[in-house]
Design a protein around this motif. Structure first.
Motif, PDB file in Angstrom:
ATOM      1  N   ARG A   9       0.829  -1.204   0.000  1.00  0.00           N
ATOM      2  CA  ARG A   9       0.000   0.000   0.000  1.00  0.00           C
ATOM      3  C   ARG A   9       0.865   1.256   0.000  1.00  0.00           C
ATOM      4  NH1 ARG A   9      -3.969   0.815   4.954  1.00  0.00           N
ATOM      5  NH2 ARG A   9      -3.141  -1.250   5.241  1.00  0.00           N
ATOM      6  N   LEU A  10       2.018   1.197   0.642  1.00  0.00           N
ATOM      7  CA  LEU A  10       2.896   2.367   0.696  1.00  0.00           C
ATOM      8  C   LEU A  10       3.788   2.493  -0.536  1.00  0.00           C
ATOM      9  CD1 LEU A  10       3.940   2.305   4.444  1.00  0.00           C
ATOM     10  CD2 LEU A  10       2.294   3.817   3.347  1.00  0.00           C
ATOM     11  N   LEU A  11       4.240   1.377  -1.064  1.00  0.00           N
ATOM     12  CA  LEU A  11       5.191   1.441  -2.182  1.00  0.00           C
ATOM     13  C   LEU A  11       4.538   1.589  -3.557  1.00  0.00           C
ATOM     14  CD1 LEU A  11       7.963  -1.133  -1.252  1.00  0.00           C
ATOM     15  CD2 LEU A  11       8.016   1.341  -1.104  1.00  0.00           C
ATOM     16  N   SER A  12       3.324   1.098  -3.723  1.00  0.00           N
ATOM     17  CA  SER A  12       2.714   1.124  -5.058  1.00  0.00           C
ATOM     18  C   SER A  12       2.552   2.531  -5.629  1.00  0.00           C
ATOM     19  CB  SER A  12       1.392   0.368  -5.066  1.00  0.00           C
ATOM     20  OG  SER A  12       0.492   0.931  -4.152  1.00  0.00           O
ATOM     21  N   PRO A  13       2.108   3.551  -4.855  1.00  0.00           N
ATOM     22  CA  PRO A  13       2.035   4.893  -5.462  1.00  0.00           C
ATOM     23  C   PRO A  13       3.407   5.448  -5.836  1.00  0.00           C
ATOM     24  CG  PRO A  13       0.790   4.832  -3.406  1.00  0.00           C
ATOM     25  CD  PRO A  13       1.524   3.558  -3.515  1.00  0.00           C
ATOM     26  N   LEU A  14       4.422   5.107  -5.056  1.00  0.00           N
ATOM     27  CA  LEU A  14       5.772   5.591  -5.372  1.00  0.00           C
ATOM     28  C   LEU A  14       6.315   4.919  -6.633  1.00  0.00           C
ATOM     29  CD1 LEU A  14       7.317   5.689  -1.802  1.00  0.00           C
ATOM     30  CD2 LEU A  14       6.343   7.574  -3.116  1.00  0.00           C
ATOM     31  N   ILE A  15       6.025   3.652  -6.811  1.00  0.00           N
ATOM     32  CA  ILE A  15       6.497   2.941  -8.001  1.00  0.00           C
ATOM     33  C   ILE A  15       5.806   3.465  -9.257  1.00  0.00           C
ATOM     34  CG2 ILE A  15       6.488   0.681  -9.134  1.00  0.00           C
ATOM     35  CD1 ILE A  15       7.029  -0.521  -6.345  1.00  0.00           C
ATOM     36  N   VAL A  16       4.512   3.732  -9.166  1.00  0.00           N
ATOM     37  CA  VAL A  16       3.791   4.294 -10.317  1.00  0.00           C
ATOM     38  C   VAL A  16       4.346   5.680 -10.653  1.00  0.00           C
ATOM     39  CG1 VAL A  16       1.543   5.123 -11.101  1.00  0.00           C
ATOM     40  CG2 VAL A  16       1.722   2.937  -9.948  1.00  0.00           C
ATOM     41  N   SER A  17       4.645   6.475  -9.627  1.00  0.00           N
ATOM     42  CA  SER A  17       5.225   7.805  -9.863  1.00  0.00           C
ATOM     43  C   SER A  17       6.586   7.700 -10.533  1.00  0.00           C
ATOM     44  CB  SER A  17       5.349   8.561  -8.537  1.00  0.00           C
ATOM     45  OG  SER A  17       4.097   8.781  -7.970  1.00  0.00           O
ATOM     46  N   LEU A  18       7.420   6.774 -10.074  1.00  0.00           N
ATOM     47  CA  LEU A  18       8.733   6.585 -10.698  1.00  0.00           C
ATOM     48  C   LEU A  18       8.602   6.104 -12.140  1.00  0.00           C
ATOM     49  CD1 LEU A  18      10.793   5.041  -7.778  1.00  0.00           C
ATOM     50  CD2 LEU A  18      10.986   7.334  -8.742  1.00  0.00           C
ATOM     51  N   PHE A  19       7.600   5.273 -12.427  1.00  0.00           N
ATOM     52  CA  PHE A  19       7.363   4.835 -13.797  1.00  0.00           C
ATOM     53  C   PHE A  19       7.005   6.023 -14.688  1.00  0.00           C
ATOM     54  CE2 PHE A  19       4.458   3.479 -17.150  1.00  0.00           C
ATOM     55  CZ  PHE A  19       5.277   2.595 -17.831  1.00  0.00           C
ATOM     56  N   ALA A  20       6.155   6.920 -14.179  1.00  0.00           N
ATOM     57  CA  ALA A  20       5.759   8.101 -14.966  1.00  0.00           C
ATOM     58  C   ALA A  20       6.964   8.991 -15.247  1.00  0.00           C
ATOM     59  CB  ALA A  20       4.674   8.883 -14.236  1.00  0.00           C
ATOM     60  N   ILE A  21       7.806   9.191 -14.239  1.00  0.00           N
ATOM     61  CA  ILE A  21       9.017   9.997 -14.432  1.00  0.00           C
ATOM     62  C   ILE A  21       9.937   9.327 -15.444  1.00  0.00           C
ATOM     63  CG2 ILE A  21      11.107  10.846 -13.293  1.00  0.00           C
ATOM     64  CD1 ILE A  21       9.351  11.177 -10.752  1.00  0.00           C
ATOM     65  N   GLY A  22      10.087   8.019 -15.343  1.00  0.00           N
ATOM     66  CA  GLY A  22      10.930   7.283 -16.290  1.00  0.00           C
ATOM     67  C   GLY A  22      10.411   7.352 -17.711  1.00  0.00           C
ATOM     68  N   TRP A  23       9.093   7.283 -17.865  1.00  0.00           N
ATOM     69  CA  TRP A  23       8.508   7.376 -19.213  1.00  0.00           C
ATOM     70  C   TRP A  23       8.770   8.748 -19.826  1.00  0.00           C
ATOM     71  CZ3 TRP A  23       6.960   3.903 -22.511  1.00  0.00           C
ATOM     72  CH2 TRP A  23       6.301   4.326 -23.654  1.00  0.00           C
ATOM     73  N   TYR A  24       8.633   9.789 -19.017  1.00  0.00           N
ATOM     74  CA  TYR A  24       8.892  11.142 -19.526  1.00  0.00           C
ATOM     75  C   TYR A  24      10.369  11.290 -19.912  1.00  0.00           C
ATOM     76  CZ  TYR A  24       9.635  16.125 -19.728  1.00  0.00           C
ATOM     77  OH  TYR A  24      10.014  17.373 -20.139  1.00  0.00           O
ATOM     78  N   GLU A  25      11.257  10.827 -19.046  1.00  0.00           N
ATOM     79  CA  GLU A  25      12.691  10.927 -19.348  1.00  0.00           C
ATOM     80  C   GLU A  25      13.048  10.109 -20.590  1.00  0.00           C
ATOM     81  OE1 GLU A  25      15.158  12.798 -18.073  1.00  0.00           O
ATOM     82  OE2 GLU A  25      13.576  13.796 -16.937  1.00  0.00           O
ATOM     83  N   PHE A  26      12.453   8.938 -20.727  1.00  0.00           N
ATOM     84  CA  PHE A  26      12.670   8.125 -21.919  1.00  0.00           C
ATOM     85  C   PHE A  26      12.232   8.880 -23.168  1.00  0.00           C
ATOM     86  CE2 PHE A  26      10.559   5.382 -25.045  1.00  0.00           C
ATOM     87  CZ  PHE A  26      11.628   4.616 -25.470  1.00  0.00           C
ATOM     88  N   SER A  27      11.064   9.505 -23.087  1.00  0.00           N
ATOM     89  CA  SER A  27      10.547  10.236 -24.241  1.00  0.00           C
ATOM     90  C   SER A  27      11.467  11.374 -24.636  1.00  0.00           C
ATOM     91  CB  SER A  27       9.152  10.784 -23.942  1.00  0.00           C
ATOM     92  OG  SER A  27       8.251   9.738 -23.709  1.00  0.00           O
TER      93      SER A  27
END
Length: 92
Positions: A9-27
């Protein structure tokens, strides 16, 4: 002792946020330079017009902001909820 659902419950929002940041940086770091390479080599089937590419990067940035803000909100909400649950469990 902290249970696995609490950690999820604590880590899932942080992992989704890191995925979004990674997708933007990849783009930004991968798609934009490769678009220029496609133009230089004359591969027009893979080339995207700069206005479309700029729109994609801008939309990706705004989506990244929204996902990160929501992820942080859910993280703090779940953290407060978890602390309250643990305090109530310790009182009993």
């Amino acid at each position: 002792m902290i249970f696995l659902p609490i950690i999820r419950r604590l880590l899932s929002p942080l992992i989704v946020s890191l995925f979004a940041i990674g997708w933007y940086e990849f783009s930004v770091q991968y798609i934009v330079p490769n678009n220029n390479v496609a133009l230089e080599n004359g591969v027009f089937s893979a080339y995207v017009f700069p206005s479309q590419l700029q729109g994609y990067i801008e939309v990706t940035r705004y989506i990244c902001y929204i996902v990160v803000y929501l992820g942080l909100i859910f993280f703090w909400y779940n953290l407060v909820k978890t602390v309250r649950e643990l305090e109530e469990a310790n009182k009993e």
